[in-house]
Design an enzyme around this catalytic site. Structure first.
Site, short mmCIF file in Angstrom:
data_model
loop_
_atom_site.label_atom_id
_atom_site.label_comp_id
_atom_site.label_asym_id
_atom_site.label_seq_id
_atom_site.Cartn_x
_atom_site.Cartn_y
_atom_site.Cartn_z
N LYS A 137 15.95 3.30 -2.73
CA LYS A 137 16.75 4.04 -1.74
C LYS A 137 18.21 4.09 -2.17
O LYS A 137 18.84 5.13 -2.16
CB LYS A 137 16.60 3.35 -0.36
CG LYS A 137 17.39 4.00 0.73
CD LYS A 137 17.11 3.37 2.08
CE LYS A 137 18.12 3.92 3.09
NZ LYS A 137 17.95 3.38 4.43
N LYS A 148 22.02 -11.79 -3.14
CA LYS A 148 22.26 -10.77 -4.19
C LYS A 148 23.65 -10.99 -4.80
O LYS A 148 23.81 -10.96 -6.02
CB LYS A 148 22.22 -9.37 -3.58
CG LYS A 148 20.87 -8.85 -3.21
CD LYS A 148 21.00 -7.40 -2.77
CE LYS A 148 19.77 -6.89 -2.05
NZ LYS A 148 19.93 -5.59 -1.45
N GLU A 168 11.86 -8.82 7.90
CA GLU A 168 13.17 -8.23 7.56
C GLU A 168 13.72 -7.51 8.80
O GLU A 168 14.92 -7.42 9.00
CB GLU A 168 13.04 -7.27 6.36
CG GLU A 168 14.36 -7.11 5.62
CD GLU A 168 14.23 -6.36 4.29
OE1 GLU A 168 14.02 -5.14 4.32
OE2 GLU A 168 14.36 -7.00 3.22
N GLU A 200 17.00 -5.50 -9.54
CA GLU A 200 15.64 -5.65 -10.10
C GLU A 200 15.13 -4.29 -10.58
O GLU A 200 14.59 -4.16 -11.69
CB GLU A 200 14.67 -6.18 -9.03
CG GLU A 200 14.91 -7.62 -8.61
CD GLU A 200 15.81 -7.73 -7.39
OE1 GLU A 200 16.65 -6.81 -7.17
OE2 GLU A 200 15.70 -8.74 -6.67
N GLY A 227 14.25 1.34 4.36
CA GLY A 227 13.40 1.05 3.20
C GLY A 227 12.00 0.64 3.58
O GLY A 227 11.00 1.15 3.06
N ARG A 228 11.89 -0.28 4.55
CA ARG A 228 10.56 -0.80 4.91
C ARG A 228 9.79 0.14 5.82
O ARG A 228 8.67 -0.18 6.24
CB ARG A 228 10.70 -2.20 5.55
CG ARG A 228 11.67 -2.26 6.71
CD ARG A 228 11.99 -3.70 7.11
NE ARG A 228 13.02 -3.78 8.14
CZ ARG A 228 14.33 -3.79 7.91
NH1 ARG A 228 14.78 -3.73 6.65
NH2 ARG A 228 15.20 -3.89 8.88
N HIS A 272 -11.71 -20.01 3.26
CA HIS A 272 -11.96 -21.10 2.31
C HIS A 272 -10.65 -21.65 1.75
O HIS A 272 -10.64 -22.31 0.72
CB HIS A 272 -12.88 -20.60 1.19
CG HIS A 272 -14.22 -20.17 1.73
ND1 HIS A 272 -15.25 -21.05 1.93
CD2 HIS A 272 -14.65 -18.97 2.20
CE1 HIS A 272 -16.28 -20.41 2.46
NE2 HIS A 272 -15.93 -19.14 2.64
#
Ligand code: F6P
Length: 535
Positions: A199, A504, A344, A205, A258-259, A375
């Site tokens: 965005k 960041k 978030e 990253e 973004g999410r 399990h």
């Protein structure tokens, strides 16, 4: 006069220890504590909420003006106050012609134009009309992005594998070189399209992985590498700076968080994998849930009720976490997706007005696909010292009719878990079992204690007919709106994420120190760790 929170707390205290199963003395319990909408069924009858508590929760939603806050979001008001932005991911799937004015401009034509551009591009790649530098069809797509620019597409592409009929999609998110190395290693740059999704187009990253991928393309294709690149971003100036030609850049506006972004250009890998028509079905499912959220009365409103159950568990029962347990292997990435969506959005400690919250906000969200989780960590769900409300998801049908036995077992396991959590196994039953196994005296008592399940542990179950693009759209939009309802009740801004900034900033400052610059001024632990990691 007592406030609603106090009344809810009192309801909880008086009913504490009451077995959930006793609530089913009311023959109407299932009907009253479940809700159906367009093929989805949400059952919350296996919780400790009784009729009085439900009435109070509904009153809470009214007092907190959840409906008014919802309408403000859909109208395009700037409800993301800290960033002074509208919140309009719903507009991306609205399929509506009515003007929607943001900052004096009708945003509908732009949304349609971008969707059309995505369809042309995805259609071209899928048919081979948009070809590789060598003139062949692309076989593979690598999406480079992180957080909201990764999790939605990863989750949905995996969820919809029965609909795949396009190029294979791969995802690189972590700055750890291991991921991009392992991904590119198995691919041929001559037949691979790289999408850089960010965005902001500043996320370190993604920018680092993008540079590595572009070098990989350039080494193989030289100047023709550009024809193997596309970008998705709101920052069109920055994509140009990376040399990506404008007709391969798919933009979106800052009012898409973004999410919440998989419904637009960030969803390009989904469209490449399943095709534009099925992508439209995904949008249609989400749109149907939007319509339900906006039009259904609170008593029959699935996101409202789901949010209120969340509030009950978090604030009244004070459970710190919730487990997302899809009995659907193709939804294995849903817990990770919902972690970002929920944590978030609602991992906030101050209100919209900047005041410290008086009560808990977003819980820890975690989970795993059933039956694998059974399990691994279900032991703790059943007999641990923490109460963890479970949220099961399960479909009536599967895409593998020839493997019906598998799906029957899957459904039986899902239902068995919610039943076991609620009913448990009494000490008397456990004593009988221990006696039948031949234990006596003190050993029988101890063996019975190991085998006793306290029960009375709450769960919800979301049932859907089959995992299709349409039902996936419904499910994701349901969770988006549930997060909205909870955030509205807590009075927080569910659409900013200042909490990720500090790390960041510190990481940028640490890079030179990792490379050998003086770490003076850092705390002794960090200095020692830098030294150890430089060895
Ligand atoms: O983790 C913080 C965050 O800003 C998320 O909200 C976002 O989805 C992610 O980073 C990626 O951001 P971008 O799409 O700008 O690269």
């Amino acid at each position: 006069m007592k406030d609603i929170w106090t009344k809810l707390q009192e309801n909880h205290s008086t009913a504490e220890g009451r077995p959930i199963i006793s609530l089913f003395d009311d023959p109407q319990r299932f009907d009253r504590f479940s809700v159906e909408a367009d093929g989805l069924l949400l059952d919350f009858s296996k919780t400790s909420i009784d009729g009085a508590a439900l009435d109070l929760l509904l009153e809470l939603a009214e007092v907190r003006d959840v409906a008014g806050q919802r309408d403000a979001m859909f109208r395009g008001e700037r409800i993301n106050r800290s960033e002074d932005r509208a919140v309009l991911h719903t507009a991306l799937r609205a399929g509506d012609d009515e003007p929607l004015v943001v900052d004096g401009e009708d945003v509908r034509p732009g949304i349609r134009k971008t969707l059309q551009a995505m369809e042309d591009f995805a259609g071209g790649i899928r048919s081979g009309r948009i070809a590789t530098a060598g003139g062949a069809a692309f076989t593979d797509v690598v999406n480079i992005g992180i957080g909201g620019s990764d999790l939605g597409p990863v989750m949905a592409v995996r969820a919809l594998s029965p609909y795949h009929n396009g190029p294979r999609c791969h995802f690189v998110s972590n700055v750890d070189g291991a991921q991009i190395s392992d991904t590119l290693h198995k691919l041929d740059p001559r037949s691979t399209l790289v999408i850089i999704a960010s965005k902001t187009f500043t996320t370190i990253e993604t920018m680092t992985n993008a540079e590595t991928a572009i070098s990989w393309l350039k080494n193989a294709l030289g100047d023709e590498a550009d024809s193997h690149l596309a970008a998705v971003s709101t920052a069109l100036d920055k994509t140009a700076g990376m040399g990506i030609s404008s007709e391969r850049v798919f933009g979106f506006a800052d009012w898409v968080g973004g999410r919440y972004s998989l419904w637009g250009p960030v969803g390009l890998p989904i469209m490449l994998a399943i095709g534009p028509a099925e992508f439209h079905n995904l949008l249609a499912g989400a749109r149907a849930m939007d319509t339900h959220f906006v039009t259904a009365s609170a008593q029959g409103n699935m996101p409202v009720l789901m949010g209120l159950v969340g509030i009950w568990h978090r604030n009244i029962c004070r459970y710190p976490t919730r487990a997302i347990l899809p009995y659907d292997q193709r939804l294995a990435k849903l817990p990770a997706y919902l972690q970002q969506l929920d944590m978030e959005s609602n991992g906030k400690r101050v209100s919209n007005g900047g005041d410290l919250l008086a009560r808990g906000s977003g819980p820890v969200v975690w989970g795993e696909a059933g039956t694998n989780g059974q399990h691994a960590f279900y032991q703790l769900l059943h007999q641990g010292t923490e109460m963890i409300p479970a949220e099961f998801l399960v479909s009536s049908r599967s895409h593998e009719p020839s493997l019906q036995e598998h799906h029957d077992l899957l459904k039986a396991n899902c239902l068995a878990q919610s039943e076991a959590l609620m009913l448990g196994r009494s000490r008397e039953q456990a004593l009988e079992i221990s006696a039948a196994l031949g234990y006596t005296g003190e050993e029988q008592r101890a063996q019975a204690a190991y085998r006793t399940f306290p029960g009375n542990r709450p769960s919800m179950t979301l049932a859907y007919p089959l995992l299709t693009p349409y039902s996936l759209g419904q499910i994701i939009a349901l969770y988006e709106h549930r997060v909205f309802v909870e955030g509205a009740i807590w009075g927080i801004n569910s659409f900013d994420q200042w909490g990720v900034e500090l790390g960041k900033e510190l990481a940028s400052a640490l890079v030179p120190m990792i490379k050998g610059a003086s770490a003076e001024g850092k705390d002794p632990s960090t200095i020692s760790l830098i030294r150890k990691l430089s060895a």
